[in-house]
Write a protein that holds these residues in place. Structure first.
Motif, mmCIF file in Angstrom:
data_model
loop_
_atom_site.group_PDB
_atom_site.id
_atom_site.type_symbol
_atom_site.label_atom_id
_atom_site.label_comp_id
_atom_site.label_asym_id
_atom_site.label_seq_id
_atom_site.Cartn_x
_atom_site.Cartn_y
_atom_site.Cartn_z
ATOM 1 N N LEU A 135 -35.607 6.795 64.471
ATOM 2 C CA LEU A 135 -34.449 6.379 63.685
ATOM 3 C C LEU A 135 -33.166 6.467 64.500
ATOM 4 N N VAL A 136 -32.988 7.561 65.226
ATOM 5 C CA VAL A 136 -31.775 7.736 66.025
ATOM 6 C C VAL A 136 -31.722 6.721 67.163
ATOM 7 N N ASP A 137 -32.871 6.423 67.758
ATOM 8 C CA ASP A 137 -32.899 5.426 68.830
ATOM 9 C C ASP A 137 -32.460 4.054 68.312
ATOM 10 N N VAL A 138 -32.922 3.671 67.117
ATOM 11 C CA VAL A 138 -32.539 2.386 66.542
ATOM 12 C C VAL A 138 -31.039 2.361 66.262
ATOM 13 N N LEU A 139 -30.506 3.450 65.719
ATOM 14 C CA LEU A 139 -29.072 3.527 65.443
ATOM 15 C C LEU A 139 -28.264 3.451 66.735
ATOM 16 N N GLY A 140 -28.761 4.098 67.784
ATOM 17 C CA GLY A 140 -28.087 4.034 69.076
ATOM 18 C C GLY A 140 -28.056 2.624 69.640
ATOM 19 N N LEU A 141 -29.163 1.897 69.478
ATOM 20 C CA LEU A 141 -29.200 0.506 69.914
ATOM 21 C C LEU A 141 -28.146 -0.325 69.182
ATOM 22 N N ALA A 142 -28.057 -0.110 67.876
ATOM 23 C CA ALA A 142 -27.104 -0.870 67.076
ATOM 24 C C ALA A 142 -25.669 -0.570 67.482
ATOM 25 N N ALA A 143 -25.418 0.646 67.913
ATOM 26 C CA ALA A 143 -24.070 1.011 68.346
ATOM 27 C C ALA A 143 -23.720 0.370 69.687
ATOM 28 N N ARG A 144 -24.724 0.147 70.528
ATOM 29 C CA ARG A 144 -24.469 -0.364 71.877
ATOM 30 C C ARG A 144 -24.551 -1.882 71.974
ATOM 31 N N GLU A 145 -25.358 -2.524 71.112
ATOM 32 C CA GLU A 145 -25.603 -3.951 71.240
ATOM 33 C C GLU A 145 -24.934 -4.706 70.090
ATOM 34 N N GLU A 146 -24.044 -5.617 70.444
ATOM 35 C CA GLU A 146 -23.227 -6.288 69.437
ATOM 36 C C GLU A 146 -24.078 -7.067 68.437
ATOM 37 N N GLU A 147 -25.163 -7.684 68.877
ATOM 38 C CA GLU A 147 -25.966 -8.497 67.965
ATOM 39 C C GLU A 147 -26.656 -7.648 66.899
ATOM 40 N N LEU A 148 -26.755 -6.350 67.145
ATOM 41 C CA LEU A 148 -27.375 -5.456 66.168
ATOM 42 C C LEU A 148 -26.346 -4.707 65.330
ATOM 43 N N ARG A 149 -25.070 -4.990 65.545
ATOM 44 C CA ARG A 149 -24.001 -4.252 64.867
ATOM 45 C C ARG A 149 -24.068 -4.341 63.337
ATOM 46 N N PRO A 150 -24.558 -5.450 62.751
ATOM 47 C CA PRO A 150 -24.654 -5.482 61.281
ATOM 48 C C PRO A 150 -25.491 -4.349 60.701
ATOM 49 N N LEU A 151 -26.381 -3.803 61.509
ATOM 50 C CA LEU A 151 -27.173 -2.664 61.038
ATOM 51 C C LEU A 151 -26.281 -1.483 60.685
ATOM 52 N N LEU A 152 -25.263 -1.238 61.519
ATOM 53 C CA LEU A 152 -24.335 -0.140 61.236
ATOM 54 C C LEU A 152 -23.337 -0.537 60.148
ATOM 55 N N GLU A 153 -22.887 -1.779 60.190
ATOM 56 C CA GLU A 153 -21.883 -2.229 59.220
ATOM 57 C C GLU A 153 -22.440 -2.244 57.795
ATOM 58 N N GLY A 154 -23.747 -2.396 57.665
ATOM 59 C CA GLY A 154 -24.341 -2.432 56.342
ATOM 60 C C GLY A 154 -24.682 -1.078 55.761
ATOM 61 N N LEU A 155 -24.589 -0.032 56.553
ATOM 62 C CA LEU A 155 -24.930 1.301 56.053
ATOM 63 C C LEU A 155 -23.952 1.727 54.956
ATOM 64 N N PRO A 156 -24.447 2.313 53.869
ATOM 65 C CA PRO A 156 -23.552 2.823 52.832
ATOM 66 C C PRO A 156 -22.547 3.819 53.401
ATOM 67 N N VAL A 157 -21.358 3.847 52.823
ATOM 68 C CA VAL A 157 -20.288 4.730 53.276
ATOM 69 C C VAL A 157 -20.167 5.899 52.305
#
Length: 256
Positions: free
Chosen positions: A156-178
């Motif tokens: 899980l942490v590896d996937v989140l780290g990828l999303a933080a580093r790679e712009e095309e995966l950024r929606p993964l972080l942007e969609g997380l509940p706040v």
């Protein structure tokens, strides 16, 4: 791996080619679902046509797509939102049916069979190709609703780290509940000043299981990815409070 109660209680619906509001029988997030969302959608269309003065003969039924005449006119069409928007929606509201659809899209894009089994294999292979450690990862469905799936905190942490580093995966972080504001975290961590509006995380609650995985900017301004998994818990609320405490502590720490 889903139980009949999962559909009856509105946690998911059968994945079909067409559906109205993911098969919900009422405008509530966890309303019961239609046992056949596609047929329910056809019935809804017939009702709408009748309401607009169109003479509809007979009842909706299944038929062979090959019977559609060649060159038949298209009377209407609906196009999906971009996949990135769908990902954000699925994460924000914990849409199990939407997650299953996304898994099938991964299967189709990779050339795997467009089946539940093909989807889980394709998803696992896709994250492994990105360098995520998948040892210990087993998927019985694409949503995590069914029994038998197992994830590691590392994956899980590896996937989140990828999303933080790679712009095309950024929606993964942007969609997380706040925390304290949106989605499945709207009612959680609201009384933690350091965490409210700062922690972004996906909740995970099943019988005996409570988890939270996401990102947080700590007091020193660092972006941290975290995953907390609690298994075999006797009660949900104390376990949920405990994993929330971890997220709040990370937000407030600021220690090096």
């Amino acid at each position: 791996t889903w139980t009949p109660g999962d559909v009856a209680l509105g946690f998911a619906a059968d994945v079909t080619g067409v559906a109205v509001d993911a098969g919900r029988l009422a405008p509530d997030e966890y309303a019961p679902r239609a046992p056949d969302p596609a047929l329910a959608a056809a019935d809804a269309l017939a009702d709408l046509l009748r309401a607009r003065g169109v003479d509809v003969v007979g009842q909706a039924r299944r038929t062979d797509p090959a019977l559609v005449p060649a060159g038949a006119p298209v009377l209407g069409e609906v196009r999906s939102a971009p996949v990135a928007d769908v990902v954000e929606h699925v994460l924000r509201v914990s849409d199990n049916t939407g997650a299953e659809v996304l898994g099938l899209l991964v299967a189709r894009a990779s050339g795997a069979p467009v089946t539940p089994e093909g989807a889980t294999s394709a998803v696992r292979a896709a994250v492994a190709e990105r360098g995520v450690a998948v040892d210990g990862v087993a998927l019985t469905d694409s949503s995590g609703l069914g029994d038998g799936s197992a994830l590691t905190a590392r994956a899980l942490v590896d996937v989140l780290g990828l999303a933080a580093r790679e712009e095309e995966l950024r929606p993964l972080l942007e969609g997380l509940p706040v925390a304290g504001l949106t989605g499945s975290l709207a009612s959680r961590l609201g009384d933690e000043p350091a965490a409210r509006g700062v922690v972004r995380a996906k909740t995970g609650t099943l019988t005996g299981v409570t988890s939270l995985a996401g990102v947080v900017v700590d007091a020193d301004g660092r972006l941290l990815a975290f995953a907390v998994l609690a298994d075999a818990v006797p009660a949900t609320e104390p376990a949920r409070a405990a994993v929330d405490d971890v997220a709040a502590a990370l937000a407030a720490c600021g220690c090096r």
